[in-house]
Design a protein around this motif. Structure first.
Motif: not given
Length: 132
Positions: A30-56
């Motif tokens: 509840a007190s953390y911002g959360i991000g989703w990242f992904r890494q495809a084979p042979g590629k660098e990890r990239e950011g996909v999405s993120c959300i604030s603590v409040r979810g707004t």
């Protein structure tokens, strides 16, 4: 120490959907911002999405905008990544990460961003494979 656990990955055909979950064992998200990242084979990890603590406030990468959605349910201590209209290029290991607040610039209403080194805690990931 925050321990993140992802689930919901799998194999789907192009055009299919998956919902990933990120939860924490022994701690609250509840007190953390959360991000989703992904890494495809042979590629660098990239950011996909993120959300604030409040979810707004959320952010989505250009490659998934209009197809993915992020949300959080603090009562269930879970952040979700709903992935629709999946494409083969969405294949990869999806990892969630947590960023602690550092007010005033990064507060509970601010998106945590999709830069890896801003996040302190990382899960191990869940595999998503999109193939016909």
């Amino acid at each position: 120490q925050l321990q993140l656990v992802e689930s919901g990955g799998g194999s789907v055909q192009p055009g299919g959907s998956l919902r990933l979950s990120c939860t924490a064992s022994k701690s609250t998200l509840a007190s953390y911002g959360i991000g989703w990242f992904r890494q495809a084979p042979g590629k660098e990890r990239e950011g996909v999405s993120c959300i604030s603590v409040r979810g707004t406030r959320i952010d989505l990468s250009e490659s998934v905008n209009g197809r993915f959605a992020i949300s959080r349910d603090d009562a269930k201590n879970t952040v979700y990544l709903q992935m629709d209209s999946l494409k083969p290029e969405d294949t990869g290991v999806y990892v969630c990460a947590a960023r602690s607040l550092s007010p005033p610039l990064y507060n509970e209403y601010t998106v945590p961003g999709m830069v890896e080194n801003l996040y302190e805690y990382w899960g191990r990931g869940t595999q998503v494979t999109v193939s016909s």
